[in-house]
Design a protein around this motif. Structure first.
Motif, PDB file in Angstrom:
ATOM      1  N   TYR A 219      29.931  62.057-102.936  1.00  0.00           N
ATOM      2  CA  TYR A 219      29.693  60.765-102.298  1.00  0.00           C
ATOM      3  C   TYR A 219      28.401  60.815-101.479  1.00  0.00           C
ATOM      4  O   TYR A 219      28.121  61.796-100.798  1.00  0.00           O
ATOM      5  CB  TYR A 219      30.853  60.387-101.380  1.00  0.00           C
ATOM      6  CG  TYR A 219      32.181  60.206-102.095  1.00  0.00           C
ATOM      7  CD1 TYR A 219      32.496  59.011-102.733  1.00  0.00           C
ATOM      8  CD2 TYR A 219      33.118  61.240-102.122  1.00  0.00           C
ATOM      9  CE1 TYR A 219      33.717  58.838-103.382  1.00  0.00           C
ATOM     10  CE2 TYR A 219      34.337  61.082-102.757  1.00  0.00           C
ATOM     11  CZ  TYR A 219      34.629  59.885-103.389  1.00  0.00           C
ATOM     12  OH  TYR A 219      35.838  59.722-104.031  1.00  0.00           O
ATOM     13  N   GLY A 220      27.645  59.734-101.538  1.00  0.00           N
ATOM     14  CA  GLY A 220      26.443  59.592-100.724  1.00  0.00           C
ATOM     15  C   GLY A 220      26.666  58.560 -99.635  1.00  0.00           C
ATOM     16  O   GLY A 220      27.326  58.822 -98.648  1.00  0.00           O
ATOM     17  N   TYR A 221      26.153  57.347 -99.843  1.00  0.00           N
ATOM     18  CA  TYR A 221      26.373  56.256 -98.906  1.00  0.00           C
ATOM     19  C   TYR A 221      27.506  55.371 -99.418  1.00  0.00           C
ATOM     20  O   TYR A 221      27.512  54.965-100.586  1.00  0.00           O
ATOM     21  CB  TYR A 221      25.124  55.400 -98.757  1.00  0.00           C
ATOM     22  CG  TYR A 221      23.953  56.087 -98.093  1.00  0.00           C
ATOM     23  CD1 TYR A 221      24.135  57.057 -97.125  1.00  0.00           C
ATOM     24  CD2 TYR A 221      22.643  55.752 -98.429  1.00  0.00           C
ATOM     25  CE1 TYR A 221      23.069  57.673 -96.505  1.00  0.00           C
ATOM     26  CE2 TYR A 221      21.563  56.356 -97.815  1.00  0.00           C
ATOM     27  CZ  TYR A 221      21.782  57.317 -96.854  1.00  0.00           C
ATOM     28  OH  TYR A 221      20.717  57.926 -96.251  1.00  0.00           O
ATOM     29  N   VAL A 222      28.444  55.059 -98.542  1.00  0.00           N
ATOM     30  CA  VAL A 222      29.541  54.162 -98.881  1.00  0.00           C
ATOM     31  C   VAL A 222      29.607  53.064 -97.823  1.00  0.00           C
ATOM     32  O   VAL A 222      29.726  53.351 -96.623  1.00  0.00           O
ATOM     33  CB  VAL A 222      30.890  54.905 -98.950  1.00  0.00           C
ATOM     34  CG1 VAL A 222      32.009  53.922 -99.286  1.00  0.00           C
ATOM     35  CG2 VAL A 222      30.826  56.021 -99.991  1.00  0.00           C
ATOM     36  N   ALA A 247      20.941  60.110-106.499  1.00  0.00           N
ATOM     37  CA  ALA A 247      21.355  59.224-105.411  1.00  0.00           C
ATOM     38  C   ALA A 247      22.694  58.568-105.722  1.00  0.00           C
ATOM     39  O   ALA A 247      22.947  58.153-106.859  1.00  0.00           O
ATOM     40  CB  ALA A 247      20.292  58.155-105.188  1.00  0.00           C
ATOM     41  N   LYS A 248      23.541  58.482-104.696  1.00  0.00           N
ATOM     42  CA  LYS A 248      24.864  57.864-104.863  1.00  0.00           C
ATOM     43  C   LYS A 248      25.078  56.854-103.735  1.00  0.00           C
ATOM     44  O   LYS A 248      25.035  57.213-102.558  1.00  0.00           O
ATOM     45  CB  LYS A 248      25.965  58.923-104.839  1.00  0.00           C
ATOM     46  CG  LYS A 248      25.846  59.954-105.954  1.00  0.00           C
ATOM     47  CD  LYS A 248      26.913  61.029-105.823  1.00  0.00           C
ATOM     48  CE  LYS A 248      26.776  62.073-106.921  1.00  0.00           C
ATOM     49  NZ  LYS A 248      25.589  62.926-106.737  1.00  0.00           N
ATOM     50  N   VAL A 249      25.324  55.595-104.124  1.00  0.00           N
ATOM     51  CA  VAL A 249      25.558  54.525-103.159  1.00  0.00           C
ATOM     52  C   VAL A 249      26.625  53.596-103.720  1.00  0.00           C
ATOM     53  O   VAL A 249      26.591  53.255-104.903  1.00  0.00           O
ATOM     54  CB  VAL A 249      24.273  53.713-102.873  1.00  0.00           C
ATOM     55  CG1 VAL A 249      24.545  52.644-101.816  1.00  0.00           C
ATOM     56  CG2 VAL A 249      23.132  54.617-102.435  1.00  0.00           C
ATOM     57  N   ALA A 280      27.230  51.755-107.410  1.00  0.00           N
ATOM     58  CA  ALA A 280      28.482  51.071-107.726  1.00  0.00           C
ATOM     59  C   ALA A 280      28.777  49.974-106.716  1.00  0.00           C
ATOM     60  O   ALA A 280      28.331  50.010-105.568  1.00  0.00           O
ATOM     61  CB  ALA A 280      29.635  52.070-107.753  1.00  0.00           C
ATOM     62  N   GLU A 281      29.567  48.986-107.178  1.00  0.00           N
ATOM     63  CA  GLU A 281      30.062  47.911-106.320  1.00  0.00           C
ATOM     64  C   GLU A 281      31.520  47.638-106.658  1.00  0.00           C
ATOM     65  O   GLU A 281      31.988  47.945-107.758  1.00  0.00           O
ATOM     66  CB  GLU A 281      29.263  46.630-106.530  1.00  0.00           C
ATOM     67  CG  GLU A 281      27.831  46.682-106.078  1.00  0.00           C
ATOM     68  CD  GLU A 281      27.097  45.385-106.416  1.00  0.00           C
ATOM     69  OE1 GLU A 281      27.344  44.365-105.731  1.00  0.00           O
ATOM     70  OE2 GLU A 281      26.301  45.385-107.375  1.00  0.00           O
ATOM     71  N   TYR A 282      32.184  47.033-105.681  1.00  0.00           N
ATOM     72  CA  TYR A 282      33.571  46.601-105.909  1.00  0.00           C
ATOM     73  C   TYR A 282      33.815  45.319-105.134  1.00  0.00           C
ATOM     74  O   TYR A 282      33.706  45.290-103.901  1.00  0.00           O
ATOM     75  CB  TYR A 282      34.540  47.682-105.452  1.00  0.00           C
ATOM     76  CG  TYR A 282      36.000  47.323-105.605  1.00  0.00           C
ATOM     77  CD1 TYR A 282      36.601  47.253-106.873  1.00  0.00           C
ATOM     78  CD2 TYR A 282      36.796  47.045-104.494  1.00  0.00           C
ATOM     79  CE1 TYR A 282      37.937  46.925-107.019  1.00  0.00           C
ATOM     80  CE2 TYR A 282      38.134  46.723-104.636  1.00  0.00           C
ATOM     81  CZ  TYR A 282      38.697  46.665-105.899  1.00  0.00           C
ATOM     82  OH  TYR A 282      40.036  46.331-106.039  1.00  0.00           O
ATOM     83  N   LYS A 283      34.070  44.267-105.861  1.00  0.00           N
ATOM     84  CA  LYS A 283      34.417  42.962-105.288  1.00  0.00           C
ATOM     85  C   LYS A 283      33.396  42.485-104.263  1.00  0.00           C
ATOM     86  O   LYS A 283      33.742  42.038-103.160  1.00  0.00           O
ATOM     87  CB  LYS A 283      35.821  42.998-104.686  1.00  0.00           C
ATOM     88  CG  LYS A 283      36.927  43.178-105.730  1.00  0.00           C
ATOM     89  CD  LYS A 283      38.309  43.042-105.136  1.00  0.00           C
ATOM     90  CE  LYS A 283      39.379  43.136-106.232  1.00  0.00           C
ATOM     91  NZ  LYS A 283      40.759  42.994-105.696  1.00  0.00           N
ATOM     92  N   SER A 284      32.108  42.573-104.625  1.00  0.00           N
ATOM     93  CA  SER A 284      31.065  42.005-103.767  1.00  0.00           C
ATOM     94  C   SER A 284      31.202  40.484-103.739  1.00  0.00           C
ATOM     95  O   SER A 284      31.570  39.859-104.738  1.00  0.00           O
ATOM     96  CB  SER A 284      29.678  42.387-104.290  1.00  0.00           C
ATOM     97  OG  SER A 284      29.459  43.772-104.188  1.00  0.00           O
TER      98      SER A 284
END
Length: 321
Positions: A219-222, A247-249, A280-284
Motif C-alpha cells: 500500500y502507498g497512499y490511501v 506508485a500505489k494510490v 485505484a478508486e472505489y465509489k468516487s
C-alpha cells in the motif's frame, strides 16, 4: 478603602492566573509560548529538551502564535506529541525553497527546503498549521516526514508545490481530519500513508499525489472519505502521477471536485509506468468522478477488494489511536 479592595481583587486575579499556568504546565510536559508564559519561547527549544529515547510520550503544548522556525526532530527524540492551542492560530512556518542557495552557493534542493524535518518515531501532532510561505516558486516543502507510526489530527499543511513530503521508506503515517493544499505533486513520497476525512485543496493546476511507493510495499497512499476542493480550473488536476514506477494510490468513497480531470490519472510522460503503477478508486462521487472516462490502466475496486483497505492491513498490524 476602595484602593484596598482593588488591590485584593488584583491579587486574586494574579493568583488565579499563576495557578492556571501551573495547572497547564502540569497537564503537559512542556509549554511553548512566544510571550514567555511557558517553559520555552521556541518550538526547537522544547524539542531539544525532550530526553533521548524516552519510553513515555512527551507532550508539548504550543500556544497560539506564528513560530517561524526551521525545525528538526532527530531520530533519538521518540514518542513526542505536539498539541496546538488552535489549528488556525498555532502556526509553524518557514519559507525555504528548492533553488535557494546555502552558504556555499549550492541549491538546498527539495528535501532541504522543508520547514520541519521529522525523523523520530511515534511522533504525533494535533491542532497545528504547518506552512511554507515561499509561494509559487517551485518545490517548497512544509513538512518532511521520515519517522514510523506518525499521526496528524486536525492539522493544516499549507503551500504550493511539494507541500507534504512523506519521505520515509516503509514509514507508516496517519492523517485524520486534516487540510492539505498545494499545486504540483503536493502530497509526494514513498511512505505508506492513510488520509481519512481530509480536505485536499487544489490550487492553480497540477497533481494531488506523486507517490514513489517501493515495489515491495503493498500500500502507498490511501484516501478514505476525503473531499477534493479548490480554486483551480475545472479539469486542471489529476489524482496522481507516478514519481517512481510502482506508485500505489487509492481513493475510497471520496468526493472529487470539478478540479479533477475526468481521465483521473497521468503517466508522467512514460507509457511504461502504466504497466507498474497501481491506481485505484472505489465509489468516487462528485463532478470529478466518472469511471467510464478514466484511463484504462487504472482500476475500479470491487466490494471485496475494497474491504481489504483496513487500517490493520494497510499499516501491517499497527493501528493508530
Amino acid at each position: 478603602m476602595k484602593n484596598m479592595l482593588f488591590l485584593r481583587l488584583l491579587f486574586i486575579v494574579l493568583l488565579f492566573a499563576a495557578n492556571a499556568v501551573k495547572a497547564q504546565q502540569k497537564q503537559y510536559d512542556f509549554v511553548v509560548a512566544k510571550d514567555g508564559s511557558g517553559n520555552f519561547k521556541t518550538v526547537q527549544e522544547a524539542i531539544n529538551a525532550v530526553p533521548a529515547l524516552r519510553k513515555q510520550t512527551t507532550t508539548v503544548f504550543i500556544k497560539n502564535g506564528i513560530y517561524k522556525e526551521k525545525l528538526t526532530l532527530p531520530t533519538n527524540k521518540t514518542m513526542v506529541k505536539f498539541i496546538g492551542e488552535n489549528v488556525g492560530k498555532t502556526i509553524i512556518t518557514y519559507d525555504d525553497y528548492h533553488q535557494k542557495k546555502n552558504q556555499f552557493g549550492e541549491e538546498i534542493g527539495t528535501s532541504g527546503s522543508a520547514g520541519f524535518f521529522i525523523y523520530g518515531n511515534d511522533f504525533s501532532a494535533e491542532n497545528i498549521t504547518f506552512q511554507n510561505t515561499a509561494g509559487p516558486i517551485g518545490q517548497a516543502v512544509a513538512v518532511w516526514t521520515s519517522g514510523d507510526r506518525m499521526i496528524f489530527k486536525n492539522c493544516r499543511f499549507l503551500g504550493f508545490q511539494d507541500t507534504l513530503y512523506t519521505f520515509g521508506y516503509g514509514s507508516r503515517q496517519y492523517y485524520k481530519n486534516c487540510y492539505i493544499e498545494g499545486t504540483v505533486d503536493f502530497i509526494f513520497g514513498s511512505s505508506t500513508a492513510v488520509f481519512e476525512d481530509c480536505e485536499l485543496f487544489c490550487k492553480k493546476n497540477g497533481f494531488v499525489t506523486a507517490a514513489s511507493t517501493p515495489d515491495s510495499t503493498k500500500y502507498g497512499y490511501v484516501f478514505l472519505h476525503c473531499k477534493i476542493t479548490g480554486d483551480a480550473p475545472e479539469g486542471s488536476f489529476y489524482l496522481g502521477r507516478p514519481w517512481r514506477p510502482y506508485a500505489k494510490v487509492a481513493y475510497l468513497n471520496c468526493d472529487l471536485g470539478k478540479q479533477i480531470n475526468l481521465k483521473g490519472w497521468n503517466n508522467w510522460g512514460n507509457a511504461n509506468n502504466e504497466k507498474t503503477a497501481q491506481y485505484a478508486e472505489y465509489k468516487s462521487t462528485g463532478p470529478g468522478a466518472n469511471a467510464a472516462e478514466r484511463v484504462n490502466w487504472a482500476k475500479q475496486l470491487t466490494d471485496e477488494e475494497a474491504k481489504q483497505y483496513t487500517l490493520q492491513n494497510i499499516f501491517r498490524g499497527w493501528k493508530p489511536d
